[in-house]
Design an enzyme around this catalytic site. Structure first.
Site, PDB file in Angstrom:
ATOM      1  CE  LYS A  47      -0.315  -0.235   5.046  1.00  7.34           C
ATOM      2  NZ  LYS A  47      -1.168  -0.528   6.205  1.00  7.34           N
ATOM      3  NE  ARG A 145      -6.881   0.383  10.857  1.00  9.69           N
ATOM      4  CZ  ARG A 145      -5.626   0.250  10.425  1.00  9.69           C
ATOM      5  NH1 ARG A 145      -4.815   1.285  10.367  1.00  9.69           N
ATOM      6  NH2 ARG A 145      -5.182  -0.937  10.062  1.00  9.69           N
ATOM      7  CG  HIS A 174      -3.938  -4.114  11.930  1.00  2.00           C
ATOM      8  ND1 HIS A 174      -2.913  -4.635  11.172  1.00  2.00           N
ATOM      9  CD2 HIS A 174      -3.592  -2.834  12.186  1.00  2.00           C
ATOM     10  CE1 HIS A 174      -1.984  -3.695  10.975  1.00  2.00           C
ATOM     11  NE2 HIS A 174      -2.371  -2.596  11.580  1.00  2.00           N
ATOM     12  NE  ARG A 230      -2.586  -7.994   7.901  1.00  8.29           N
ATOM     13  CZ  ARG A 230      -3.230  -8.291   9.033  1.00  8.29           C
ATOM     14  NH1 ARG A 230      -3.843  -9.443   9.185  1.00  8.29           N
ATOM     15  NH2 ARG A 230      -3.272  -7.415  10.030  1.00  8.29           N
ATOM     16  CE1 TYR A 274      10.751  32.353   0.751  1.00 12.51           C
ATOM     17  CE2 TYR A 274      11.026  29.970   0.783  1.00 12.51           C
ATOM     18  CZ  TYR A 274      10.719  31.142   0.100  1.00 12.51           C
ATOM     19  OH  TYR A 274      10.399  31.082  -1.220  1.00 12.51           O
ATOM     20  CB  CYS A 321      12.821  26.437  -0.010  1.00 16.09           C
ATOM     21  SG  CYS A 321      13.993  27.587   0.728  1.00 16.09           S
ATOM     22  CG  MET A 322       7.451  23.785  -2.823  1.00 16.55           C
ATOM     23  SD  MET A 322       6.279  24.618  -3.891  1.00 16.55           S
ATOM     24  CE  MET A 322       5.317  25.533  -2.709  1.00 16.55           C
ATOM     25  CG  ASP A 323      10.494  24.110  -5.467  1.00 14.58           C
ATOM     26  OD1 ASP A 323       9.688  23.168  -5.529  1.00 14.58           O
ATOM     27  OD2 ASP A 323      10.168  25.308  -5.515  1.00 14.58           O
TER      28      ASP A 323
HETATM   29  C1  LIG Z   1      -0.305  -1.525   6.851  1.00 13.00           C
HETATM   30  C2  LIG Z   1      -0.841  -2.825   7.270  1.00 13.00           C
HETATM   31  C3  LIG Z   1       0.024  -3.903   7.518  1.00 13.00           C
HETATM   32  C4  LIG Z   1       1.532  -3.772   7.518  1.00 13.00           C
HETATM   33  O1  LIG Z   1       1.946  -3.057   8.661  1.00 13.00           O
HETATM   34  P1  LIG Z   1       3.493  -2.899   9.024  1.00 13.00           P
HETATM   35  O2  LIG Z   1       3.505  -2.338  10.388  1.00 13.00           O
HETATM   36  O3  LIG Z   1       4.073  -1.959   8.015  1.00 13.00           O
HETATM   37  O4  LIG Z   1       4.098  -4.262   8.918  1.00 13.00           O
HETATM   38  C5  LIG Z   1      -0.545  -5.139   7.802  1.00 13.00           C
HETATM   39  N1  LIG Z   1      -1.887  -5.289   7.859  1.00 13.00           N
HETATM   40  C6  LIG Z   1      -2.744  -4.269   7.655  1.00 13.00           C
HETATM   41  C7  LIG Z   1      -4.212  -4.503   7.741  1.00 13.00           C
HETATM   42  C8  LIG Z   1      -2.254  -3.002   7.362  1.00 13.00           C
HETATM   43  O5  LIG Z   1      -3.117  -1.992   7.170  1.00 13.00           O
END
Ligand SMILES: *Cc1c(COP(=O)(O)O)cnc(C)c1O
Length: 380
Positions: A47, A145, A174, A230, A274, A321-323
């Site tokens: 992700k 969540r 999770h 995961r 700045y 700065c921005m850039d």
């Molecule tokens: C982002 C996420 C992970 C991975 O989390 P890490 O801490 O980067 O290993 C696993 N499961 C779910 C549902 C997540 O949203």
């Protein structure tokens, strides 16, 4: 292999600021996680543009390296992967809107069902489309969540038995606190999850794939590995928190670089950037580097961060700065087009994501995901 977006070229002569990703190192990190996780399957979490490393090239490397499936937060991320020709199973973690469901079917994506209502929507849509929806049930064991609360989860499991157009491939939860030294809350979450799962045993039903371990769980709670793990940040060679056990050897794969675009001597009493927040009391050598908060180099790094030039650390002087940023090289030497490393290694020195996070008052996750699309990704 230059990235296609958003500019047609990332030739160094045109765009000195870039992110280099070592795909080989990502493959080694995946292999280290796989061997630590024993028999559990591995879902590579890609992700947020693969934690800033580039969604499609990283996902390809993960599948090539033996990841069993991919995990993303959003439907759009999954669709991009399918459009790039990736055929591995993809689970979308996020909550779904009814209007999105047909897209999951069209692209053969796996849905998360976090409630009885959502499961019914999926089941009805699947019936209407003449398909069998692939679903993972989501149980909330202490994050508040997404997902049905563990204490009412029987209702969702029960409903899933009667959803005739749904194939329940997995069931997951999770962790909220798996990267800390105190694992009390994580253990409680795991206990609650196992209690929910006993539903299947009590009824002598086959159990879908059970998963709860993110990077922290993988590193610190082997009993949480269950059928599938995961990993996210750990795949990218970064540990999830400073207190977390480092039980799997991984290395960062990303280097964020730019070059010296300008050199000058700044006289005492002449403020830099700045807001004039930095002034020398003696004459110093200063270089200007074409990267800024418009690329994702946090403004909070002003007067705090260090960069690497010629293998040595030098501080950012004045506001980001921005850039552009200005770097005080003191009495050191630097020439036009010398490489500047913002994140990663140069010679024997290294600036880590954790270090940048410390300077900016955030976490490594945000440092990585904040490097934005203006910075071309180059794959080694
Ligand atoms: C982002 C996420 C992970 C991975 O989390 P890490 O801490 O980067 O290993 C696993 N499961 C779910 C549902 C997540 O949203």
């Amino acid at each position: 292999m230059p990235a296609a977006e958003p500019f047609p070229t990332c030739d160094e002569s045109i765009r000195p600021t870039r992110v280099e990703v070592d795909l080989g190192q990502l493959g080694r990190n995946l292999a280290a996680i796989r061997s630590h996780a024993g028999g559990a399957r591995v879902m590579a979490v890609v992700k947020a543009n693969a934690y800033g490393h580039g969604l499609v090239p990283v996902a390809r490397e993960m599948v090539r390296g033996g990841a069993d499936s991919l995990g993303v937060a959003l439907l759009e991320e999954a669709v991009l992967l399918r459009e790039a020709g990736i055929t591995a199973p993809i689970l979308v973690f996020g909550g779904i809107a009814e209007t999105q469901i047909p897209l999951f079917f069209r692209h053969d994506l796996t849905l998360t069902a976090p409630s009885v209502d959502k499961l019914r929507l999926i089941d009805d849509a699947a019936a209407a489309h003449g398909v069998r929806a692939r679903v993972h049930l989501k149980i909330d064991t202490g994050m508040e969540r997404l997902g049905i609360h563990y204490y009412s989860a029987d209702r969702l499991l029960e409903a899933s038995l009667n959803a005739r157009h749904v194939q329940v491939e997995g069931i997951y939860s999770h962790f909220a606190n798996s990267d800390t030294a105190d694992l009390g809350h994580a253990r409680l979450q795991l206990e609650r999850f196992l209690e929910v799962l006993s539903f299947y045993e009590r009824r002598s039903l086959p159990v879908p794939q059970r998963h709860i371990a993110n990077s922290g769980g993988i590193l610190q709670l082997p009993e949480s590995h269950l059928d599938l793990v995961r990993p996210g940040i750990l795949l990218y060679g970064v540990y999830p928190g400073p207190e977390c056990l480092r039980s799997v050897p991984v290395r960062p794969a990303l280097t964020w670089k730019s070059h010296v675009a300008y050199f000058k001597v700044v006289q005492p009493g002449h403020p830099v950037s700045y807001g004039s927040t930095w002034t020398a009391d003696h004459s110093v050598r200063m270089v200007t580097v074409p990267v800024g908060y418009g690329d994702g180099y946090f403004r909070a790094l002003s007067n705090r961060a260090e960069v690497l030039i010629r293998g040595e650390r030098h501080p950012v002087a004045g506001r980001v700065c921005m850039d552009q940023i200005m770097v005080n090289i003191g009495q050191g030497t630097a020439y036009y087009r010398d490489e500047v490393v913002l994140l990663g290694r140069q010679g024997g020195e290294e600036v880590t994501a954790d270090e940048l996070a410390g300077w900016a008052g955030t976490i490594a996750y945000e440092v990585l995901t904040n490097i934005n699309a203006r910075v071309p990704r180059v794959y080694l």
